[in-house]
Design a protein around this motif. Structure first.
Motif, PDB file in Angstrom:
ATOM      1  N   ASP A  33      44.506  31.835  50.516  1.00  0.00           N
ATOM      2  CA  ASP A  33      44.584  32.932  49.546  1.00  0.00           C
ATOM      3  C   ASP A  33      45.928  32.827  48.841  1.00  0.00           C
ATOM      4  O   ASP A  33      46.911  32.385  49.427  1.00  0.00           O
ATOM      5  CB  ASP A  33      44.491  34.295  50.230  1.00  0.00           C
ATOM      6  N   ILE A  34      45.982  33.252  47.591  1.00  0.00           N
ATOM      7  CA  ILE A  34      47.219  33.209  46.816  1.00  0.00           C
ATOM      8  C   ILE A  34      47.565  34.627  46.380  1.00  0.00           C
ATOM      9  O   ILE A  34      46.725  35.336  45.834  1.00  0.00           O
ATOM     10  CB  ILE A  34      47.073  32.274  45.597  1.00  0.00           C
ATOM     11  N   LYS A  35      48.814  35.018  46.648  1.00  0.00           N
ATOM     12  CA  LYS A  35      49.278  36.340  46.241  1.00  0.00           C
ATOM     13  C   LYS A  35      50.110  36.175  44.975  1.00  0.00           C
ATOM     14  O   LYS A  35      50.977  35.308  44.895  1.00  0.00           O
ATOM     15  CB  LYS A  35      50.126  36.995  47.330  1.00  0.00           C
ATOM     16  N   ILE A  36      49.803  37.013  43.981  1.00  0.00           N
ATOM     17  CA  ILE A  36      50.525  36.977  42.708  1.00  0.00           C
ATOM     18  C   ILE A  36      51.046  38.373  42.390  1.00  0.00           C
ATOM     19  O   ILE A  36      50.469  39.367  42.828  1.00  0.00           O
ATOM     20  CB  ILE A  36      49.635  36.436  41.564  1.00  0.00           C
ATOM     21  N   ARG A  37      52.167  38.432  41.645  1.00  0.00           N
ATOM     22  CA  ARG A  37      52.786  39.705  41.265  1.00  0.00           C
ATOM     23  C   ARG A  37      52.866  39.793  39.755  1.00  0.00           C
ATOM     24  O   ARG A  37      53.360  38.883  39.086  1.00  0.00           O
ATOM     25  CB  ARG A  37      54.181  39.820  41.866  1.00  0.00           C
ATOM     26  N   CYS A  38      52.363  40.882  39.205  1.00  0.00           N
ATOM     27  CA  CYS A  38      52.397  41.133  37.766  1.00  0.00           C
ATOM     28  C   CYS A  38      53.852  41.208  37.305  1.00  0.00           C
ATOM     29  O   CYS A  38      54.679  41.871  37.935  1.00  0.00           O
ATOM     30  CB  CYS A  38      51.667  42.426  37.446  1.00  0.00           C
ATOM     31  N   GLN A  39      54.166  40.543  36.203  1.00  0.00           N
ATOM     32  CA  GLN A  39      55.534  40.513  35.691  1.00  0.00           C
ATOM     33  C   GLN A  39      55.914  41.789  34.947  1.00  0.00           C
ATOM     34  O   GLN A  39      57.092  42.045  34.743  1.00  0.00           O
ATOM     35  CB  GLN A  39      55.715  39.301  34.765  1.00  0.00           C
ATOM     36  N   LYS A  40      54.927  42.597  34.572  1.00  0.00           N
ATOM     37  CA  LYS A  40      55.224  43.829  33.831  1.00  0.00           C
ATOM     38  C   LYS A  40      55.359  45.038  34.759  1.00  0.00           C
ATOM     39  O   LYS A  40      56.329  45.776  34.667  1.00  0.00           O
ATOM     40  CB  LYS A  40      54.124  44.078  32.792  1.00  0.00           C
TER      41      LYS A  40
END
Length: 69
Positions: free
Chosen positions: A33-40
């Motif tokens: 699984d890949i966790k991503i974080r919104c830049q805004k």
């Protein structure tokens, strides 16, 4: 077809926008699984690797290095 290579800290552009309007995400965890974080808005989302790879348009920067094009 060559598998896509991603690293922690990469900034990627996704196909669909987050509800806040941003298309740019930072990779914060790699694995099945890949966790991503919104830049805004800094919201974090975890996606299965296959779904993540389908939805990535391009890598905008790799570990703090800007890419041309």
């Amino acid at each position: 077809m060559e598998p896509k290579r991603f690293s922690l800290g990469d900034i990627v552009r996704m196909r669909k926008p987050h509800p806040c309007g941003s298309y740019e995400w930072e990779i914060t965890r790699l694995g099945a699984d890949i966790k991503i974080r919104c830049q805004k808005c800094n919201r974090q989302v975890m996606l299965p690797r296959a779904k993540f790879e389908r939805n990535v348009l391009k890598v905008l920067s790799q570990q703090g290095k800007e890419l041309d094009g």
